[in-house]
Design a protein around this motif. Structure first.
Motif: not given
Length: 978
Positions: A193-202, A417-420, A501-509
């Protein structure tokens, strides 16, 4: 092993197929609910999962289309078109799609995803390959039934959690453009699993940063049931606790909640009126119903909403609730508007967009119209249901187009979505280059910054043969995920960097938004008031609050004022404030600490500083007065010494006993000088001088006086008993006796210094003062003067005993007056000295003046008569007045025996012979003279020995004097000339 693995997968699929939770159905007709999808052929198929419809109450899917879901679906199609028409990406290879509706429900999404699994299992069927020239099999061009190489979606975290668990079994990579649950970063469970969005932690950190920026420490939280809300609020609570933000009320919205549940939640929030801030970690539909419940409650004091990206910047969510939502602060993933996508959407119509079977429903919902039935537009069963019972107001006009005038606004997740899609495309491009030996002149740097011209129609390839080689088509999905997908990095259509990143998460902005009323208008808008990227940047001055002119507070207890600490009461954010003592500082928010002796807290009570060390200053009034007295006394004493020195050999000075007189004057001088030692800044040297000066100075004075009074007493008391010459009354003996008495005080002082070594100490009369003093205890000083008190007492006793001697010898009266006055001074001094212990200036001044007064009394009483004669009547300072001749009457009975006459003296001396007399200077003397028995010069003066006899004419302690005679009296103790 391969056969065993395939068998296991088939068993899993069969179990899932028969599971009650999945409700899997085989396609039976073109309009069956499970068969409605977007299917476009291609060499490589990408699956898509989007919430096209809202969640239904009695069925998996509701009747209403979900605006955001349709836009995300179109965003995928738009990106696929761009990639297929870009000659720089996957040349000769076409990407197809297979997009399904999740209906915002995780179990239904899992059911739909089984279609991807079945397609992967069909990969075992060799019929999908063709060998036109007996060469290696290759994928058949435009195969739409082939396996999906990867999946884009889902949107909700709960959907992604279910789907990711299934897809990982078949090594199908997945990229989500919207799922932000923290748990999806766990690679042990979701390794594809990967995502172009960051996790909710940020996002949780960003929400807490916002609260801390407003100094809010007491808030309530509401979250939706499911992975998005539960994992998100869990991360928020953890971050809030670590940063001392307390949760007043934490409520969960059940997945099947009705209005009563929402009303109950608002009621619970109202019970904590101090928690004005409410953090929402909910899905959009739950956020709307919370606002509806708040409106029904008709709140007198509005809540201030802080919402996650589940609310984001949606306008339709707040229709009819703008007044309740005003001032809300929301977090939205930082995304840029892709203007080319807006042009793409604005040219779409139900007639031209035949590939999206749900676009017609979206069109009708957007324009609030009904499309005319058309055989060219296939309708799903659910689509037909929507129309049942609904009276259409108008028929959709062919001129309708999407624009901002009809409420169209690009959905915030469009960019992701486009980035994915592009992430899959670039990863596949790299795989194709490595596995199929494709020659590409497009460098990585060019791919990061260049995109082909927008083409919105599907590319029609004239090439009958796909460029996807078998190695690429059969490449393991897990290796593809780890070796290619996670390693892509590019600049997207909006100009933002995309990488994982290595967890498959996108940048947090994130963008921080504030829902505000437009100026001079009844409309509302979201205004960007800040950003978050590894830290919060917020312009608080631009924030608008709901019915508040200034920033509201959300705290259980107000912050404590300066110099106060918190005393907890239950919740860690609820406390009462307690003041620290004046001499304490605030060590931490719960503890006061004593600054310690000599220290005082600063005004802010956060630390302490050293108090000014106090000691007697030379320029203070308390020092100037005793110094003036001492200097005057020193001057007078020196003048007396000089006067005596000039008249050293005169009869008056000789008769005064020069040795004891100079000793006594020296003691007086030492006493005056003690004032300067006492006023000086305490040091070891000045403290030693104080100890020696005070004790020894007094001992010199009173030892000399004691020697004098003792001699007078012995002479007069022995004269009536015996004519024998007394011992130890010579000047030398008197000096030795005086020195011995002084030595005792010196010895006592030396012992005192050994027992209590000299030095300085700090004295603290109260917490605000630090006084530098000599290391002398008050009681030690009193004991050190005990010897001098004994001398004073004995001198006073002798003065009393000799008070009735003849007037010729009445110097003892002046000594007595001196001692009486000294006793009064010291009796007054002791209580004053010990009673002023808290005021070092008064105490020191009292001691200095007392010492100077004692010295002054001795100086004035004992030396003023002598000075008077030496200065004003030097004519009286002659021998004939200090050695007067007297004729004594002798009785007959006493004559034979040498008895004294009526004057008390025998006439053993011839007429005209003078006998040394004594008395007080400046008084009228009697003609009766008492010759001393110990005068060494007596025989030289009279030529014969004088005999003292008792006589009846000696009465009341005085001798009668002859009429008409005047004798200048001299002190009896100093009757002998030197």
């Amino acid at each position: 092993m391969q056969l065993k693995k395939e068998t296991t997968i088939i068993v899993v699929v069969m179990v899932l197929s028969w599971s009650p939770g999945t409700d899997l159905k085989r396609p039976t007709n073109a309009h069956g609910q499970d068969t409605v999808s977007v299917s476009l052929p291609g060499d490589i198929i990408l699956g898509g999962l989007f919430p096209v419809h809202e969640k239904g109450e009695g069925a998996p899917c509701g009747p209403k289309v979900y605006n955001r879901g349709v836009q995300r679906l179109e965003a995928m199609l738009y990106a696929i078109d761009r990639v297929n028409n870009d000659s720089n990406i996957l040349p000769g290879i076409t990407i197809g799609v297979h997009i399904l509706d999740t209906c915002s429900r995780d179990t239904y999404a899992l059911n739909q995803s089984l279609q991807f699994v079945r397609a992967s299992l069909n990969n075992l069927d060799t019929s999908v390959f063709e060998c036109s020239d007996a060469s290696s099999p290759q994928l058949r061009k435009n195969a739409s039934s082939g396996p999906v190489f990867g999946v884009i979606g889902g949107s909700y975290s709960s959907v992604s959690l279910q789907v990711a668990n299934l897809l990982r079994l078949f090594h199908i990579p997945q990229i989500s453009p919207a799922s932000t649950a923290k748990t999806l970063s766990d690679k042990s469970r979701f390794d594809l699993f990967a995502r172009t969005v960051p996790p909710d932690t940020f996002q949780s950190v960003a929400l807490v940063d916002i609260l801390k920026n407003f100094n809010w420490s007491y808030v309530s939280t509401i979250h939706s049931e499911g992975s998005y809300g539960e994992y998100g609020i869990e991360a928020f609570h953890k971050e809030a606790t670590e940063r001392h933000v307390c949760i007043a009320v934490a409520e969960k919205v059940p997945s099947a909640a009705d209005d009563k549940v929402f009303d109950t939640i608002i009621g619970k929030l109202q019970k904590k009126p101090n928690a004005r801030g409410v953090v929402l970690f909910t899905r959009a539909e739950d956020a709307r119903r919370i606002l509806q419940a708040a409106k029904r409650a008709n709140l007198s004091q509005p809540f201030h909403w802080i919402a996650s990206d589940g609310w984001g910047k949606q306008q339709k969510l707040l229709e009819g609730l703008e007044d309740i939502a005003e001032g809300a602060i929301t977090v939205e993933l930082q995304s840029e508007i892709i203007e080319d996508f807006d042009r793409y959407m604005m040219q779409l119509t139900p007639g031209t967009n035949q590939r999206n079977p749900w676009f017609a429903e979206y069109w009708e919902d957007t324009f609030n119209c009904n499309l005319a039935p058309s055989s060219e537009q296939p309708k799903s069963a659910e689509s037909t249901e929507v129309k049942v019972g609904i009276k259409a107001k108008t028929t959709c006009d062919d001129s309708f187009r999407l624009s901002d005038k009809v409420g169209y606004e690009q959905e915030s997740k469009t960019q992701f979505v486009v980035d994915a899609v592009y992430a899959f495309a670039y990863a596949l491009h790299n795989l194709h280059y490595d596995r199929c030996n494709s020659q590409s002149d497009q460098t990585s740097e060019q791919r990061r910054h260049q995109h082909s011209e927008s083409v919105w129609y599907r590319k029609v390839s004239t090439d009958s043969k796909s460029q996807a080689c078998p190695d690429m088509a059969n490449y393991d999905g897990k290796d593809f995920y780890n070796n290619y997908l996670l390693n892509v990095s590019f600049i997207d259509l909006a100009g933002s960097e995309v990488k994982f990143d290595r967890q498959g998460d996108g940048l947090a902005r994130y963008d921080i938004l504030n829902y505000q009323r437009l100026e001079n208008s009844s409309g509302y808008q979201y205004k960007v008031i800040g950003k978050w990227f590894n830290g919060l940047q917020l312009n608080s001055e631009t924030v608008v609050w709901n019915k508040e002119a200034e920033q509201p507070t959300s705290a259980c207890s107000l912050p404590c004022e300066v110099g106060m600490i918190k005393k907890q009461q239950g919740d860690t954010c609820c406390w009462i404030c307690d003041s620290c003592e004046s001499f304490e500082y605030v060590y931490d928010e719960f503890t006061c600490r004593d600054c310690g002796p000599g220290l005082w807290p600063y005004t802010d009570k956060l630390s302490c500083y050293s108090l000014d060390i106090q000691y007697m200053r030379w320029n203070s009034l308390f020092a100037l007065i005793p110094m003036a007295i001492a200097m005057f006394g020193i001057t007078v004493t020196i003048l007396v010494i000089v006067l005596f020195a000039k008249n050293h050999d005169t009869p008056l000075v000789r008769a005064s006993g020069r040795e004891l007189s100079y000793t006594l004057l020296f003691g007086i001088l030492v006493c005056y000088c003690n004032t300067f030692a006492l006023i000086a800044k305490p040091t070891i040297g000045s403290c030693v001088l104080q100890r020696f000066g005070i004790g020894v100075g007094f001992s010199i004075i009173y030892s000399a006086l004691l020697t004098k009074t003792n001699r007078i007493s012995r002479i007069f008391h022995s004269a009536s008993k015996s004519a024998q010459r007394l011992k130890y009354i010579s000047p030398q003996s008197q000096v030795v006796i005086t020195a011995s008495l002084i030595a005792i005080q010196v010895l006592i002082t030396m012992i005192w210094m050994v027992v209590e070594p000299p030095g300085t100490r700090f004295y603290y009369p109260d917490r605000t003062e630090v006084i530098l003093k000599c290391k002398i205890q008050d009681m030690s000083f009193l004991f050190s003067q005990l010897y001098n008190m004994i001398l004073i007492t004995i001198c006073t006793v002798y003065a009393i005993k000799t008070r009735k001697i003849p007037e010729n010898f009445n110097e003892s009266k002046f000594i007595g007056f001196t001692m009486y006055t000294t006793c009064i001074i010291w009796l007054a001094f002791v209580p004053i000295y010990f009673g002023t212990g808290n005021s070092y200036e008064v105490q020191t001044t009292t001691l200095c003046i007392s010492i100077s007064l004692s010295a002054s009394v001795a100086l004035v009483c004992l030396y003023s008569p002598k000075v008077y004669i030496l200065v004003f009547h030097p004519d009286k300072n002659v021998r004939k007045l200090t050695m007067n001749s007297t004729v004594y009457r002798r009785s007959a009975a006493a004559g034979a025996q040498g008895a004294p006459s009526s004057s008390g003296y025998s006439r053993a001396q011839g007429a005209g012979t003078s006998v040394p007399t004594g008395g007080a200077v400046g008084t009228t003397a009697s003609s009766s003279v008492l010759p001393t028995q110990n005068s060494p010069n007596l025989e030289e003066v009279t030529g014969q020995k004088a005999v003292v006899h008792k006589t009846s004419e000696y009465s009341n302690g005085e001798f009668l004097r002859e009429e008409g005679e005047f004798v200048e009296p001299m002190p009896i103790c100093n009757q002998v000339e030197n």
